[in-house]
Structure formats: C-alpha cells, structure tokens
Design a protein around this motif. Structure first.
Motif, PDB file in Angstrom:
ATOM      1  N   ALA A 236       0.822  -1.024  -0.143  1.00 17.52           N
ATOM      2  CA  ALA A 236       0.102   0.064  -0.232  1.00 17.52           C
ATOM      3  C   ALA A 236       0.860   1.262  -0.013  1.00 17.52           C
ATOM      4  CB  ALA A 236      -0.871  -0.029   1.303  1.00 17.52           C
ATOM      5  N   LEU A 237       2.009   1.187   0.650  1.00 12.34           N
ATOM      6  CA  LEU A 237       2.792   2.358   0.854  1.00 12.34           C
ATOM      7  C   LEU A 237       3.759   2.384  -0.323  1.00 12.34           C
ATOM      8  CD1 LEU A 237       3.614   2.741   4.521  1.00 12.34           C
ATOM      9  CD2 LEU A 237       2.161   4.368   3.099  1.00 12.34           C
ATOM     10  N   ASP A 238       3.797   1.356  -1.158  1.00 10.14           N
ATOM     11  CA  ASP A 238       4.511   1.476  -2.373  1.00 10.14           C
ATOM     12  C   ASP A 238       5.958   1.121  -2.343  1.00 10.14           C
ATOM     13  OD1 ASP A 238       4.460   1.022  -5.178  1.00 10.14           O
ATOM     14  OD2 ASP A 238       3.989   3.197  -5.579  1.00 10.14           O
ATOM     15  N   LEU A 239       6.412   0.481  -1.146  1.00  9.08           N
ATOM     16  CA  LEU A 239       7.686   0.533  -0.769  1.00  9.08           C
ATOM     17  C   LEU A 239       8.465  -0.291  -1.787  1.00  9.08           C
ATOM     18  CD1 LEU A 239       7.304   0.077   3.170  1.00  9.08           C
ATOM     19  CD2 LEU A 239       7.594   2.010   1.438  1.00  9.08           C
ATOM     20  N   GLY A 240       9.246  -0.204  -2.450  1.00 11.30           N
ATOM     21  CA  GLY A 240       9.999  -0.865  -3.688  1.00 11.30           C
ATOM     22  C   GLY A 240       9.524  -0.610  -4.802  1.00 11.30           C
ATOM     23  N   GLY A 241       8.203   0.138  -4.832  1.00 16.18           N
ATOM     24  CA  GLY A 241       7.459   0.570  -6.067  1.00 16.18           C
ATOM     25  C   GLY A 241       7.581  -0.231  -7.188  1.00 16.18           C
ATOM     26  N   ALA A 242       7.205  -1.541  -7.546  1.00 16.21           N
ATOM     27  CA  ALA A 242       7.044  -2.310  -8.774  1.00 16.21           C
ATOM     28  C   ALA A 242       6.107  -1.371  -9.365  1.00 16.21           C
ATOM     29  CB  ALA A 242       6.960  -3.776  -8.233  1.00 16.21           C
TER      30      ALA A 242
END
Lengths: 278, 106
Positions: free
Chosen positions: A229-235
């Motif tokens: 949800a926080l887009d950590l790593g942002g694939a």
C-alpha cells in the motif's frame, strides 16, 4: 505442468546456499538480553561483506567523523545494536541469495525490506517483539527463491501468468504450480531449523486466519499488505493484496490512527535502503 | 515565502534545515524542539539516539498548478495500487494511504 509436491521441492532445498552463521547467531540471540554489541561484533568480524557495509553506514551517519570510522567496534558503538542487527541480517541475506532473470531477486529483497520495516512498526504498536518481526518480514518470501531455483521454467511461467492476468503471486502459484511460496518458505525455514514462530509467520503470511491467533503471522500478513500500500520498493505492477480484517483486529490496528506512523515507515525504509546501497 | 513540511530520514537532512515538528525518540520523548535549526552535531546525535524520521520545513517553490498535478498523480497511483475488490479493512487502509499521500503532495 503437473502440480509440484512440497516434499519434492524441499528435497532439493540444498540448491540454495545455507543460511549464513551470523544470521543464525542473531536469530539465536534475539530474545537474549545479555546479547551485547561486543559479542555481536565478534561474530560479525568473520564476514567481510557485512563489516564493509557496517563501516560504510557508520561513516555515512557521522558527519564529523566521515571517513574516520575504521574499526568494527567503533561502527557498532556509533550505529547501536538495533541498526547493526538490521544491517547485518539484511546484508548477509540479500548478498547471499541472487537469481537469474526473469526472477528479479533485487526487487524481492527491496519488497522484503519494506515488509520487515512495516513488521517492526506493527510489532511495536501491538506490544510484540520488534526484532523477531523484522526478521520474519525479511525472510517471508524466501519460498519464492527456492521455487525459482528448483523449477525455473515453471516459475517463470507463473510470473508471466501473474503479470498477464494481473493477479497476486499466490493466486498465480496456486493456478500454475498447485502450491504457494508461503508453504514452501515455511518448509524451508523449518529445514533450516529457524525458530518455530518465524516458520509459522512465513507459512501464514497470506492466510493468517487459518492459524488460531498467531501474532507473528498476523504481523507479517498486515506488514506485507501495508508495504504494497505504501509502494515500498515501487514495482510498476504493484497490487495491494487482500487484507484480513481478523488480523487487523487481533493486532488492534485502526488505519486512521496507525497512519500517524506512515512517515516514520517511509523514512525508515529509505534509511535502510541507503545503508545497504539499494 | 510559504513553507512545506517534509518528513525525511535524518540521513537525507542537511545541517541548516529547520525542524517543523519536534524530534522524538520511539517512546515519544522529545529530543529537540520544533523550530530548531539543525547542526551537524545535533543530526549525528539524533541518529545515534535511534531517531529515524524528522519533519523539516522546506521553501515551497511549486506553483498551484504543479501542486494540483502532483496531488492528482499520487491519487491515481494509490487507486492503481488498490485496484480490484477487497475487504472493508483494505478499503480503510486505502483511505488512510490516500489521505497521507495527498497531505505529502500538498
């Protein structure tokens, strides 16, 4: 292809390198209050990659001393035991387990670090052990690496189906392989003799409701969803998986209140990626 | 000039930046008050005390149009991340993430 059998996958577990000794030491001493920085530094000293990373992190964190931290002992004192544990675990694991395309191990480790950081914050919120949660988060997807190592063609096909159908990794694995990385990861963790709480957390991170009130599985499940949800790593194809209401309730998480921790999670993730050069 | 508040890792913060919110430890204890102009020594001290997120004020250089575009972009990204059906808990999380990202972009 015909469905994979868990015992056949596990029979080939030695295709992956064994877990480094320093990781085992950290896992063994997570709950040991006598474990101190000096003993940890002694164990770390035999792993040059970890030492190099800790010295780099210590030099980067010390403006006044930049370039002058040249002993492991000094680095451990500067960084503190919690950060030393995190950097050591992450370096020892991330540097050891690589993969060939199309499996993107770098992306997997970025995601795993994101889950580890979220798991730590959730554990603190719920009054649980933060270091066990960080470790379980870091290792939660280890089953994906073993599946790809054992059946590269079939796993590549699974990843293709995931992208083509825009479904979760677990759904793609069930449909293409007949088993999922959570079950494989738990079996591998047990094969490696990891603590049972971490085995259960890895095995239950996509379906914590199947486990009767297992706190660490709840933590890793919610952390997995939050990191997406926080887009950590942002694939680019990132998709937030389903979230168990029961796991949230068992951990006492109300999102409008827990959101106050989001800036800290973003900053911590950024911090550990910087320290690991990711 | 108008300021915006950014929350960053202390590793990203340079001496001379000004705290927009108090610097706190994980247990909530205040280490430095809001309004403090950070020095290199203070930053090093905060990092050693386990402080991993600091909110600092930065000059707002963006125009209204650019801010609106950035807010739109973060909302589109969050909607993309949460595509497909989900539980009430997942919807609550989506609402919290949209509010957080919108606040960060504004």
């Amino acid at each position: 292809m015909s469905a994979l059998k868990l015992e056949d996958v596990l029979a080939r577990a030695d295709i992956l390198p064994a877990l480094p000794q320093v990781v085992r030491h950290i896992l063994d001493t997570l709950r040991d209050e006598r474990a101190n920085a000096e003993l940890l530094a002694e164990r770390i000293g035999s792993d040059p990659a970890v030492v190099a990373r800790l010295l780099a992190a210590a030099n980067a964190s010390a403006y006044g001393l930049a370039g002058h931290v040249d002993s492991l002992r000094q680095a451990v004192l500067l960084l503190g035991i919690e950060k030393v544990r995190a950097i050591t675990l992450a370096t020892a694991i991330v540097d050891r387990y690589h993969s060939a395309p199309p499996f993107d191990a770098q992306r997997l480790w970025l995601h795993s670090l994101g889950v580890a950081v979220c798991a730590r914050e959730i554990a603190i919120h719920a009054g649980l052990d933060a270091e066990s949660a960080f470790t379980a988060g870091l290792l939660h997807d280890i089953g994906q690496l073993l599946l790809f190592a054992v059946e590269p063609a079939a796993y590549a096909e699974t990843l293709g189906a995931k992208g083509r159908l825009d479904i979760s990794t677990v759904d793609a694995e069930h449909s293409c392989l007949g088993l999922d990385h959570a079950a494989v990861g738990a079996a591998l963790a047990r094969h490696w003799s990891l603590p049972e709480a971490i085995v259960l957390a890895i095995g239950g991170h996509h379906a914590p409701e199947a486990l009767p009130d297992h706190e660490l599985a709840d933590v890793v499940h919610v952390a997995e969803v939050l990191s997406h949800a926080l887009d950590l790593g942002g694939a680019p194809d990132n998709l937030v998986p389903e979230l168990s209401e029961l796991a949230c309730a068992r951990l006492g998480i109300e999102w409008d209140e827990f959101a106050a921790r989001f800036p800290e999670i973003d900053a911590r993730f950024d911090c550990i990626c910087l320290m690991l050069g990711l | 000039m108008k300021n915006r508040t950014l929350c960053l890792s202390p590793w990203r913060i340079k001496p001379g930046m000004i705290l927009a919110k108090p610097a706190t430890r994980q247990d909530g204890a205040v280490l430095l008050a809001a309004g403090t102009e950070l020095t290199a020594d203070q930053l090093e001290h905060l990092r050693q005390r386990g402080c991993e997120a600091l909110c600092v004020g930065m000059p707002e250089n963006r125009g209204a149009e650019e801010i609106r575009r950035e807010v739109d972009q973060v909302e589109v990204r969050v909607r993309h991340l949460f595509r497909g059906p989900g539980s009430a808990a997942r919807m609550d999380l989506a609402a919290a993430v949209v509010a957080y990202r919108r606040q960060g972009a504004e």
